[in-house]
Design a protein around this motif. Sequence first.
Motif, PDB file in Angstrom:
ATOM      1  N   ARG A   1     138.264 -14.483-155.409  1.00  0.00           N
ATOM      2  CA  ARG A   1     137.945 -15.612-156.265  1.00  0.00           C
ATOM      3  C   ARG A   1     137.772 -15.132-157.711  1.00  0.00           C
ATOM      4  N   PRO A   2     137.826 -16.053-158.662  1.00  0.00           N
ATOM      5  CA  PRO A   2     137.586 -15.657-160.057  1.00  0.00           C
ATOM      6  C   PRO A   2     136.250 -14.923-160.182  1.00  0.00           C
ATOM      7  N   GLY A   3     136.302 -13.749-160.796  1.00  0.00           N
ATOM      8  CA  GLY A   3     135.118 -12.917-160.918  1.00  0.00           C
ATOM      9  C   GLY A   3     134.888 -12.018-159.726  1.00  0.00           C
ATOM     10  N   GLY A   4     135.601 -12.233-158.630  1.00  0.00           N
ATOM     11  CA  GLY A   4     135.388 -11.463-157.416  1.00  0.00           C
ATOM     12  C   GLY A   4     135.768 -10.005-157.533  1.00  0.00           C
ATOM     13  N   TYR A   5     136.746  -9.703-158.372  1.00  0.00           N
ATOM     14  CA  TYR A   5     137.155  -8.303-158.552  1.00  0.00           C
ATOM     15  C   TYR A   5     136.004  -7.497-159.136  1.00  0.00           C
ATOM     16  N   ARG A   6     135.400  -7.994-160.204  1.00  0.00           N
ATOM     17  CA  ARG A   6     134.266  -7.294-160.797  1.00  0.00           C
ATOM     18  C   ARG A   6     133.109  -7.218-159.811  1.00  0.00           C
ATOM     19  N   ALA A   7     132.817  -8.328-159.133  1.00  0.00           N
ATOM     20  CA  ALA A   7     131.675  -8.358-158.225  1.00  0.00           C
ATOM     21  C   ALA A   7     131.864  -7.411-157.047  1.00  0.00           C
TER      22      ALA A   7
ATOM     23  N   ASP B   1     131.046  -3.301-164.472  1.00  0.00           N
ATOM     24  CA  ASP B   1     130.255  -3.940-165.531  1.00  0.00           C
ATOM     25  C   ASP B   1     131.130  -4.763-166.466  1.00  0.00           C
ATOM     26  N   ARG B   2     132.390  -4.959-166.077  1.00  0.00           N
ATOM     27  CA  ARG B   2     133.331  -5.778-166.847  1.00  0.00           C
ATOM     28  C   ARG B   2     134.405  -6.266-165.881  1.00  0.00           C
ATOM     29  N   PRO B   3     135.291  -7.172-166.296  1.00  0.00           N
ATOM     30  CA  PRO B   3     136.273  -7.728-165.363  1.00  0.00           C
ATOM     31  C   PRO B   3     137.272  -6.717-164.816  1.00  0.00           C
ATOM     32  N   GLY B   4     137.452  -5.610-165.494  1.00  0.00           N
ATOM     33  CA  GLY B   4     138.481  -4.657-165.092  1.00  0.00           C
ATOM     34  C   GLY B   4     139.675  -4.745-166.012  1.00  0.00           C
ATOM     35  N   GLU B   5     140.303  -3.621-166.266  1.00  0.00           N
ATOM     36  CA  GLU B   5     141.461  -3.594-167.165  1.00  0.00           C
ATOM     37  C   GLU B   5     142.640  -4.307-166.517  1.00  0.00           C
TER      38      GLU B   5
ATOM     39  N   PRO C   1     121.981 -10.642-157.496  1.00  0.00           N
ATOM     40  CA  PRO C   1     121.656 -11.992-157.969  1.00  0.00           C
ATOM     41  C   PRO C   1     122.527 -12.415-159.145  1.00  0.00           C
ATOM     42  N   ARG C   2     122.836 -11.461-160.032  1.00  0.00           N
ATOM     43  CA  ARG C   2     123.653 -11.805-161.195  1.00  0.00           C
ATOM     44  C   ARG C   2     125.074 -12.172-160.782  1.00  0.00           C
ATOM     45  N   SER C   3     125.682 -11.369-159.910  1.00  0.00           N
ATOM     46  CA  SER C   3     127.056 -11.670-159.507  1.00  0.00           C
ATOM     47  C   SER C   3     127.112 -12.965-158.702  1.00  0.00           C
ATOM     48  N   THR C   4     126.103 -13.204-157.872  1.00  0.00           N
ATOM     49  CA  THR C   4     126.076 -14.436-157.090  1.00  0.00           C
ATOM     50  C   THR C   4     126.036 -15.661-158.002  1.00  0.00           C
ATOM     51  N   ALA C   5     125.211 -15.593-159.034  1.00  0.00           N
ATOM     52  CA  ALA C   5     125.116 -16.718-159.973  1.00  0.00           C
ATOM     53  C   ALA C   5     126.415 -16.897-160.745  1.00  0.00           C
ATOM     54  N   ALA C   6     127.012 -15.783-161.191  1.00  0.00           N
ATOM     55  CA  ALA C   6     128.257 -15.871-161.956  1.00  0.00           C
ATOM     56  C   ALA C   6     129.391 -16.436-161.108  1.00  0.00           C
TER      57      ALA C   6
ATOM     58  N   SER D   1     129.178 -20.754-174.189  1.00  0.00           N
ATOM     59  CA  SER D   1     128.664 -20.179-172.947  1.00  0.00           C
ATOM     60  C   SER D   1     129.764 -20.062-171.901  1.00  0.00           C
ATOM     61  N   LEU D   2     130.628 -21.070-171.835  1.00  0.00           N
ATOM     62  CA  LEU D   2     131.728 -21.032-170.880  1.00  0.00           C
ATOM     63  C   LEU D   2     132.704 -19.910-171.233  1.00  0.00           C
ATOM     64  N   GLN D   3     133.008 -19.760-172.506  1.00  0.00           N
ATOM     65  CA  GLN D   3     133.899 -18.685-172.938  1.00  0.00           C
ATOM     66  C   GLN D   3     133.310 -17.318-172.627  1.00  0.00           C
ATOM     67  N   ARG D   4     131.997 -17.171-172.806  1.00  0.00           N
ATOM     68  CA  ARG D   4     131.348 -15.897-172.521  1.00  0.00           C
ATOM     69  C   ARG D   4     131.407 -15.580-171.020  1.00  0.00           C
ATOM     70  N   LEU D   5     131.177 -16.588-170.194  1.00  0.00           N
ATOM     71  CA  LEU D   5     131.251 -16.400-168.744  1.00  0.00           C
ATOM     72  C   LEU D   5     132.637 -15.917-168.330  1.00  0.00           C
ATOM     73  N   PHE D   6     133.676 -16.558-168.855  1.00  0.00           N
ATOM     74  CA  PHE D   6     135.041 -16.177-168.514  1.00  0.00           C
ATOM     75  C   PHE D   6     135.367 -14.784-169.047  1.00  0.00           C
ATOM     76  N   ALA D   7     134.956 -14.486-170.257  1.00  0.00           N
ATOM     77  CA  ALA D   7     135.229 -13.166-170.836  1.00  0.00           C
ATOM     78  C   ALA D   7     134.557 -12.060-170.029  1.00  0.00           C
ATOM     79  N   ASP D   8     133.337 -12.303-169.578  1.00  0.00           N
ATOM     80  CA  ASP D   8     132.568 -11.277-168.879  1.00  0.00           C
ATOM     81  C   ASP D   8     133.024 -11.055-167.444  1.00  0.00           C
ATOM     82  N   TRP D   9     133.554 -12.091-166.792  1.00  0.00           N
ATOM     83  CA  TRP D   9     133.827 -11.985-165.361  1.00  0.00           C
ATOM     84  C   TRP D   9     135.298 -12.175-164.981  1.00  0.00           C
ATOM     85  N   VAL D  10     136.063 -12.889-165.802  1.00  0.00           N
ATOM     86  CA  VAL D  10     137.469 -13.170-165.471  1.00  0.00           C
ATOM     87  C   VAL D  10     138.417 -12.333-166.327  1.00  0.00           C
ATOM     88  N   GLY D  11     138.088 -12.190-167.603  1.00  0.00           N
ATOM     89  CA  GLY D  11     138.934 -11.397-168.492  1.00  0.00           C
ATOM     90  C   GLY D  11     139.919 -12.197-169.299  1.00  0.00           C
TER      91      GLY D  11
END
Length: 290
Positions: free
Chosen positions: A110-116, A121-125, A176-181, A214-224
């Motif tokens: 799922r989106p963000g699942g790779y990092r989680a 600590d980032r989405p991955g290159e 808890p952080r990854s679950t929320a994200a 906030s939405l842009q930050r969420l996507f940048a931090d977890w989706v890339g």
Amino acid sequence: MRQVFDGAAPVTQALDDGPTLGIVNPARARDRFVLARVDPDPGLADLVDWHWVITWDLPPGVTFTQAVVPHPVGQVVAEHTGFLAYAMPAAAVDRRTLSGAGGVVGTKLRPGGYRALLGLDRPGERGAVGPALVLGPTADRTGAEAIAQARRGRPDDAVRTVTPLLLAAAESARTPRSTAALAALAEAFAAISDAVPGTTVAALAASLGTTPRSLQRLFADWVGVSPKWVLQRHRVHLAAELLGRDPALDLAGLAAAVGYYDQAHFTGDFLRAVGVAPGEYARTCAAALG
């Protein structure tokens, strides 16, 4: 070559049975490989979108190259070289060339699942590929067993073979952080899938009860990639899906239906994502459908 094939899933589903979002010219692929999609174990539902199992058996000297317009997610894939983790692809179009006989057993995160899942600590290159070390020292052997099941025509058994490794890795990786994200991203991507044509990032954020920043930050931090990028990719995926099913569609009407205010903008986005203009894509799909 990169190894990503996408689609959409009920419990177990073949290529002919449902949406093929991301698969370029799916009609052309139907007699070249067999694709089954399998829902994940409930214990993986927050991290895994679906599993995909591909097998092929081509005549000697025959090759087939399948193109995919990627989704903004990572994958873990059991293939003959080992169990690999793939970050979101860097290329606009991902290609895999098949020859001989073989199989792969993949898991679309799922989106963000790779990092989680990988505990990053980032989405991955983008475009990164490496051993799926998070699955432990038995991963390659388990992956080989899953591929053998797949090649015997048992995709559900193939997925059941790799599921314990994924469950163990997920249990260790969750925070808890990854679950929320992941929950916030799931809500955002569901809203994108349901968005009316022309939805903007500001409108999307408002519908989610948050701000564009906030939405842009969420996507940048977890989706890339940005929410705007995801909205655009969803529109192109949908347009390609509709053209693949009915190549005779009016392109101006299609552009409006998927959320573009002018056909030129639609054509440019489609060309950059798929590699050909909508009209040419429709012609190749028509030829494949016969």
